[in-house]
Design an enzyme around this catalytic site. Structure first.
Site, PDB file in Angstrom:
ATOM      1  N   LYS A  22       0.835  -1.216   0.000  1.00  0.00           N
ATOM      2  CA  LYS A  22       0.000   0.000   0.000  1.00  0.00           C
ATOM      3  C   LYS A  22       0.865   1.259   0.000  1.00  0.00           C
ATOM      4  CE  LYS A  22      -2.458   2.531   3.651  1.00  0.00           C
ATOM      5  NZ  LYS A  22      -1.331   3.093   4.392  1.00  0.00           N
ATOM      6  N   ASN A  23       1.811   1.327   0.940  1.00  0.00           N
ATOM      7  CA  ASN A  23       2.542   2.586   1.087  1.00  0.00           C
ATOM      8  C   ASN A  23       3.537   2.833  -0.036  1.00  0.00           C
ATOM      9  OD1 ASN A  23       1.013   3.273   3.255  1.00  0.00           O
ATOM     10  ND2 ASN A  23       2.518   2.669   4.801  1.00  0.00           N
ATOM     11  N   CYS A 116      -5.848   8.210   8.048  1.00  0.00           N
ATOM     12  CA  CYS A 116      -5.919   7.740   9.429  1.00  0.00           C
ATOM     13  C   CYS A 116      -5.380   8.816  10.365  1.00  0.00           C
ATOM     14  CB  CYS A 116      -5.085   6.474   9.595  1.00  0.00           C
ATOM     15  SG  CYS A 116      -5.855   5.008   8.903  1.00  0.00           S
ATOM     16  N   ARG A 121      -0.694  14.768  12.504  1.00  0.00           N
ATOM     17  CA  ARG A 121       0.414  14.327  11.635  1.00  0.00           C
ATOM     18  C   ARG A 121       0.856  15.520  10.775  1.00  0.00           C
ATOM     19  NH1 ARG A 121      -1.804   8.948   8.941  1.00  0.00           N
ATOM     20  NH2 ARG A 121       0.353   8.582   8.323  1.00  0.00           N
ATOM     21  N   ASP A 304       3.594   0.578  12.098  1.00  0.00           N
ATOM     22  CA  ASP A 304       2.357   0.046  11.514  1.00  0.00           C
ATOM     23  C   ASP A 304       2.036  -1.361  12.002  1.00  0.00           C
ATOM     24  OD1 ASP A 304       2.128   2.397  10.153  1.00  0.00           O
ATOM     25  OD2 ASP A 304       2.929   1.627   8.266  1.00  0.00           O
ATOM     26  N   ARG A 396      -8.780  -0.148   3.605  1.00  0.00           N
ATOM     27  CA  ARG A 396      -7.814   0.775   2.995  1.00  0.00           C
ATOM     28  C   ARG A 396      -6.481   0.106   2.740  1.00  0.00           C
ATOM     29  NH1 ARG A 396      -8.688   6.462   5.653  1.00  0.00           N
ATOM     30  NH2 ARG A 396      -7.308   6.920   3.955  1.00  0.00           N
TER      31      ARG A 396
HETATM   32  N1  EPU Z   1       6.583  14.259  10.961  1.00  0.00           N
HETATM   33  C1  EPU Z   1       6.756  15.583  11.250  1.00  0.00           C
HETATM   34  N2  EPU Z   1       6.717  16.475  10.208  1.00  0.00           N
HETATM   35  C2  EPU Z   1       6.534  16.098   8.928  1.00  0.00           C
HETATM   36  C3  EPU Z   1       6.353  14.728   8.641  1.00  0.00           C
HETATM   37  C4  EPU Z   1       6.388  13.830   9.683  1.00  0.00           C
HETATM   38  O1  EPU Z   1       6.937  15.962  12.388  1.00  0.00           O
HETATM   39  O2  EPU Z   1       6.520  16.953   8.041  1.00  0.00           O
HETATM   40  C5  EPU Z   1       6.642  13.268  12.044  1.00  0.00           C
HETATM   41  C6  EPU Z   1       5.324  12.518  12.242  1.00  0.00           C
HETATM   42  O3  EPU Z   1       4.441  13.221  13.078  1.00  0.00           O
HETATM   43  C7  EPU Z   1       5.792  11.205  12.825  1.00  0.00           C
HETATM   44  C8  EPU Z   1       7.148  10.973  12.149  1.00  0.00           C
HETATM   45  O4  EPU Z   1       7.571  12.259  11.672  1.00  0.00           O
HETATM   46  O5  EPU Z   1       6.011  11.338  14.194  1.00  0.00           O
HETATM   47  C9  EPU Z   1       7.127  10.008  10.975  1.00  0.00           C
HETATM   48  O6  EPU Z   1       6.122  10.375  10.047  1.00  0.00           O
HETATM   49  P1  EPU Z   1       6.252  10.039   8.492  1.00  0.00           P
HETATM   50  O7  EPU Z   1       6.229  11.310   7.738  1.00  0.00           O
HETATM   51  O8  EPU Z   1       7.387   9.109   8.279  1.00  0.00           O
HETATM   52  O9  EPU Z   1       4.893   9.298   8.209  1.00  0.00           O
HETATM   53  P2  EPU Z   1       3.985   9.435   6.939  1.00  0.00           P
HETATM   54  O10 EPU Z   1       4.825   9.576   5.726  1.00  0.00           O
HETATM   55  O11 EPU Z   1       2.912  10.434   7.156  1.00  0.00           O
HETATM   56  C10 EPU Z   1       4.000   6.903   6.362  1.00  0.00           C
HETATM   57  C11 EPU Z   1       2.941   5.862   6.176  1.00  0.00           C
HETATM   58  C12 EPU Z   1       2.355   5.466   7.525  1.00  0.00           C
HETATM   59  C13 EPU Z   1       3.474   5.007   8.446  1.00  0.00           C
HETATM   60  C14 EPU Z   1       4.576   6.053   8.540  1.00  0.00           C
HETATM   61  C15 EPU Z   1       5.783   5.607   9.332  1.00  0.00           C
HETATM   62  C16 EPU Z   1       2.021   6.492   4.053  1.00  0.00           C
HETATM   63  C17 EPU Z   1       0.909   7.129   3.329  1.00  0.00           C
HETATM   64  N3  EPU Z   1       1.877   6.414   5.359  1.00  0.00           N
HETATM   65  O12 EPU Z   1       3.326   8.021   6.939  1.00  0.00           O
HETATM   66  O13 EPU Z   1       1.481   4.399   7.267  1.00  0.00           O
HETATM   67  O14 EPU Z   1       2.954   4.760   9.725  1.00  0.00           O
HETATM   68  O15 EPU Z   1       5.032   6.411   7.209  1.00  0.00           O
HETATM   69  O16 EPU Z   1       6.334   4.453   8.773  1.00  0.00           O
HETATM   70  O17 EPU Z   1       2.986   6.033   3.467  1.00  0.00           O
HETATM   71  C18 EPU Z   1      -0.328   2.970   7.722  1.00  0.00           C
HETATM   72  O18 EPU Z   1      -0.001   2.332   6.712  1.00  0.00           O
HETATM   73  O19 EPU Z   1      -1.188   2.561   8.545  1.00  0.00           O
HETATM   74  C19 EPU Z   1       0.316   4.250   7.978  1.00  0.00           C
HETATM   75  C20 EPU Z   1      -0.177   5.139   8.827  1.00  0.00           C
END
Ligand code: EPU
Length: 417
Positions: A22-23, A116, A121, A304, A396
């Site tokens: 998915k991701n 989610c 976030r 995750d 999802r």
């Molecule tokens: N963060 C910040 N600022 C930013 C971006 C992130 O402070 O601009 C913080 C977040 O709050 C968090 C950490 O950095 O504490 C990591 O967040 P990250 O940006 O890596 O997460 P994401 O890209 O929003 C993706 C996956 C998530 C998964 C995370 C961590 C997607 C769409 N989502 O989220 O997947 O948990 O990486 O591996 O790729 C899921 O599949 O259930 C899911 C939530």
């Protein structure tokens, strides 16, 4: 609205074949926007996030054809169009359209992403990256307007190793003038997958999978064919389900290296894990040791999988501690597991889990992985039926969940709510 009904207590047996990730998929679909000709993706997961993303690309003028696990995206007629509302709000990963459209058209207007919401976030690191590349970013009525006369390569240090920010910057920087270096980049396998696609499309990217990624911008990118990596989180969830039900399951079409943190924890608990080239066999045991788990960025234990792991730890003997250092308040599954009789208390970013028996209850999935945790828990409850509402969250990210579980011998069905 549908709900999932699970009569538990049956050990899972057989083989489950894991779909594409998915991701990865939800980053590869917008990446296709950067090409001038058709991009074909194989091993596409059959999940609702992919369906919504395909519709978003069609709204932008792409021609999208889908057959089984293949999708063809022809972005040649794509137009630069503001998307402040609508489907972008249904997905977290709609933020990738910011980087992709910025790279292709030098502008993007995208509503703040949904998805989610287990905790706030932020996307400040994405914005910082776009600004470093020369874009002006404004937030007007809940939508980000991002514009750049000319994107220019830059050195960007990420304050947190964010998956989304790393990918978004790679997307925009692929079409920038000059070289971009991302320091403290995220190292998740999905980032390597996106870099592999972009490289096949003509981008020049080095270092994906390490903390320093170098992107040399190119003027043109072309279509190609790419097979999406398998979903390590779905695979991990089935490994946990097999252990929790004391079953014997071959989890096939996986990259075992991507699952090492989970494999090590399962072995520490006393689960038998056999690794092959592209599959992993899980053999459950009558009793498990309590263990401590820390969810971290890759290659640490994935955040995750911490929710499904919480359910497995209720089957262990004694007290386990599970801390999430990526999302410190991602514990929406805990009150629902408590309704099922689990003895769990949350202190700060740590769940303290006492092993014990669960019973059936009416529970609701608060987000995707919280929902997966409830499925794991329900499968362990002997002969009683657990009812899980909000199943659309689970849809999802889990490809053919009911079909797969039935093939493994579980008693699972859907009902209209
Ligand atoms: N963060 C910040 N600022 C930013 C971006 C992130 O402070 O601009 C913080 C977040 O709050 C968090 C950490 O950095 O504490 C990591 O967040 P990250 O940006 O890596 O997460 P994401 O890209 O929003 C993706 C996956 C998530 C998964 C995370 C961590 C997607 C769409 N989502 O989220 O997947 O948990 O990486 O591996 O790729 C899921 O599949 O259930 C899911 C939530």
């Amino acid at each position: 609205m549908e709900k999932l009904m699970i009569r538990g207590g049956k050990p899972l047996h057989g083989t489950v074949t894991i779909s594409g990730a998915k991701n990865s998929a939800i980053a590869l679909l917008p990446a296709a926007v950067l090409a001038d000709t058709e991009v074909i993706l194989d091993n596409l997961p059959n999940i609702s996030d992919v369906a919504i993303y395909s519709e978003l690309l069609e709204e932008l003028g792409a021609k999208v054809k889908r057959r089984d696990d293949e999708i063809r995206i022809d972005p040649s007629q794509l137009v630069s169009k503001p998307m402040p509302n609508g489907k972008v709000k249904k997905l977290r990963a709609s933020y990738y359209l910011m980087g992709a459209l910025l790279g292709r058209f030098g502008e993007a207007t995208i509503g703040m992403p949904g998805g989610c919401n287990f905790e706030p976030r932020p996307i400040d690191q994405h914005i910082k990256g776009f600004e470093a590349l020369g874009a002006v970013v404004t937030n007007e009525q809940g939508a980000l307007h991002i514009r750049a006369k000319q994107l220019r390569g830059a050195k960007i240090y990420l304050d947190v190793a964010s998956v989304g920010a790393t990918i978004n910057i790679m997307l925009a920087a692929s079409r920038a003038d000059g070289v971009t270096v991302i320091e403290n980049a995220a190292k998740e396998p999905e980032i390597v997958d996106v870099a592999t696609l972009l490289t096949a499309m003509g981008a020049k990217i080095k270092g994906a999978g390490t903390e320093t990624i170098r992107i040399e911008g190119v003027k043109e990118m072309k279509g190609c064919r790419h097979s999406i990596i398998s979903d390590r989180i779905q695979a991990g969830t089935y490994m946990i389900m097999a252990a929790a039900t004391r079953g014997n399951v071959l989890v096939d079409n996986v990259i075992p290296k991507h699952l090492e943190a989970l494999t090590a924890k399962l072995e520490e608990m006393g689960v038998e894990v056999q690794e092959y080239d592209e599959s992993i066999r899980i053999i459950g045991k009558p009793s498990y040791n309590a263990v401590d788990v820390k969810a971290l960025v890759y290659p640490g234990f994935p955040t995750d999988l911490q929710s499904p792991m919480t359910s497995l730890l209720t089957c262990a003997q004694g007290t386990s501690l599970l801390s999430d250092y990526v999302y410190g308040t991602r514990f929406k599954h805990v009150p629902e597991l408590t309704l099922m009789g689990a003895n769990i208390r949350v202190e700060g970013r740590t769940a303290i889990i006492e092993g014990g028996k669960l019973s059936a209850a009416k529970v609701k999935a608060a987000d995707l992985r919280a929902g997966a945790a409830l499925v794991v828990a329900a499968l362990t409850v002997q002969d009683e039926v657990t009812e899980i509402t909000n199943v659309e969250y689970i849809d999802r990210g889990y490809d053919r969940l009911v079909e797969n579980l039935r093939n493994l011998g579980a008693d699972v069905w859907r009902e209209h709510d």
